[in-house]
Design a protein around this motif. Structure first.
Motif, PDB file in Angstrom:
ATOM      1  N   LEU A 343     175.459  57.005  67.672  1.00  0.00           N
ATOM      2  CA  LEU A 343     176.401  58.116  67.792  1.00  0.00           C
ATOM      3  C   LEU A 343     175.830  59.372  67.154  1.00  0.00           C
ATOM      4  N   GLU A 344     175.220  59.227  65.998  1.00  0.00           N
ATOM      5  CA  GLU A 344     174.611  60.374  65.314  1.00  0.00           C
ATOM      6  C   GLU A 344     173.516  60.990  66.185  1.00  0.00           C
ATOM      7  N   LYS A 345     172.686  60.150  66.774  1.00  0.00           N
ATOM      8  CA  LYS A 345     171.617  60.628  67.664  1.00  0.00           C
ATOM      9  C   LYS A 345     172.197  61.373  68.864  1.00  0.00           C
ATOM     10  N   LEU A 346     173.267  60.822  69.436  1.00  0.00           N
ATOM     11  CA  LEU A 346     173.904  61.457  70.586  1.00  0.00           C
ATOM     12  C   LEU A 346     174.441  62.835  70.231  1.00  0.00           C
ATOM     13  N   LEU A 347     175.149  62.943  69.118  1.00  0.00           N
ATOM     14  CA  LEU A 347     175.718  64.226  68.718  1.00  0.00           C
ATOM     15  C   LEU A 347     174.630  65.254  68.437  1.00  0.00           C
TER      16      LEU A 347
END
Length: 429
Positions: A343-347
């Protein structure tokens, strides 16, 4: 043995019990729960039962993004009323209540057989919570429910429409039922239309004639936003994309829009997209430029240029909103496990994609390699060279083997060839 063979089939447990009433009494007296179609899952620490409802664990990321945005809205406005138009087993509604601290949620699913599952899941939100206080469950067609809310002037801060197919038939009624300044979370799973394989269907659903393009999954998001832009303008509103999310399973296109009063100040972002098969160049054109669509590499427009539209040609995300989402997710401790790292990578990728210098579309590594006629170095090496050349560049969350950049394909191919020559010279020494 006789020539007649006896075929024995194992009885299912429910059939065995129904044929043996004494067994049923035995189970009841000993408080043994009867067999049922129960399928328990856990998401972000919440246990819930999906029963026979349609459920995808892969959609958890889309639910994460919706919950984060809903919580930010509540922190800003002080209230949050949510309408979950197609709630399935109710996990989205549960999370809006538990994590975004929604004041009230309407969990709706047209299938009445899901009622017990939804009620059971929502009752987990807090001990003592009862239907009619913080939530209610309905079983109406989504268009009817949204229309009735509009007629009653019962407007919602967030309307989540997680539909199948194009989802375009829900746009007008959802826009009617959402508060001005509120959020509309819409969905499309129509990958064939976004891929240009059903141009008449995309024209009917979104008012956009879509042809095959090498970045079709981004087109799916732009087609969905464009349809909302068109419907909002009829009502005298405009919409602003806060984020646009593509997921391969389905495929699924999800967009969070903020609905605002008045005509858009950025109507120039509703136009046409051209792609040149000859050189790989992509451009966005306004309505006033329709007669000027061309490419510098060729005078034979008919053979080289493919045009799709009208579509949304502006930013897919709002960087400030995504930054706040990232801060809240970190505050909630969501980045600790493997799921959280994704999720962090996506954001982060979405924030990078928000650079206003980045144009429509992306450059696929396979297409770059094909045009350069060589094996590519790592994308990170190519991106560094583009940065050094003064170009804007980012990875694409839509396609892991693609980059978004304002560098034309022709120039990118030259840079890749130069990198290859430099590598060969270095190996010789």
């Amino acid at each position: 043995m006789s020539s007649l063979s006896l075929i024995l089939k194992p009885l299912s447990i429910p059939t065995f019990i129904s044929d043996n009433p004494n067994i049923k009494t035995f189970i009841f007296q000993r408080n043994i729960p009867p067999p049922c179609k129960s399928h328990c899952h856990t998401e972000r620490g919440h246990q819930f039962d999906v029963g026979d409802t349609f459920f995808r664990s892969e959609s958890a990321t889309a639910r994460d993004l919706g919950v984060l945005s809903a919580a930010l809205y509540r922190n800003t406005t002080g209230s949050l009323r949510v309408l979950d138009a197609m709630c399935g087993c109710g996990i989205r509604s549960l999370r809006y209540l538990a994590e975004a601290e929604a004041d009230f949620v309407v969990a709706n699913d047209a299938n009445e057989n899901t009622r017990d599952i939804i009620l059971g899941n929502l009752s987990r939100v807090a001990s003592g919570s009862e239907e009619g206080k913080r939530w209610e469950v309905n079983h109406l067609p989504a268009t009817r429910l949204l229309a009735e809310c509009y007629l009653r002037k019962d407007y919602f801060d967030l309307i989540d429409v997680d539909s199948f197919g194009s989802g375009s038939s829900y746009l007008r009624v959802a826009l009617d039922a959402v508060k001005l300044g509120g959020l509309l979370y819409i969905t499309s799973t129509d990958g064939l239309s976004s891929g240009g394989h059903r141009p008449q269907q995309s024209l009917a659903a979104y008012g956009a004639y879509v042809r095959p393009l090498p970045y079709s999954n981004e087109i799916g998001l732009r087609m969905l936003i464009g349809g909302a832009v068109r419907e909002a303008s009829v009502l005298g509103y405009h919409v602003v994309p806060l984020f646009s999310y593509y997921s391969y399973h389905g495929p699924v296109f999800r967009v969070l829009l903020q609905v605002k009063r008045g005509k858009s100040l950025s109507s120039r972002y509703y136009g046409f997209i051209s792609y040149c098969n000859r050189c790989g160049n992509t451009r966005a054109f306004s309505w006033n430029e329709l007669g000027e669509i061309s490419c510098p590499c060729s005078t034979n427009v008919k053979r080289s240029i493919v045009v799709s539209g009208p579509l949304w040609t502006g930013p897919l995300h709002s960087a400030p909103h995504l930054t706040e989402m990232m801060s809240l997710a970190d505050q909630w401790g969501w980045f600790g496990d493997e799921e959280g790292k994704n999720l962090e990578k996506l954001l982060k990728q979405m924030i990078d994609e928000s650079d206003p210098k980045l144009p429509v579309g992306y450059l696929n590594a396979d297409e770059i390699a094909s045009r350069a006629k060589l094996n590519l170095p790592p994308l990170s090496v190519i991106m560094n060279s583009l940065h050094e050349g003064g170009y804007a560049v980012s990875r694409s969350h839509i396609a892991p083997n693609a980059i978004k950049t304002d560098c034309p394909m022709v120039v990118c191919v030259k840079i890749v060839k130069h990198l290859q020559q430099a590598a060969e010279m270095s190996s010789c020494h």
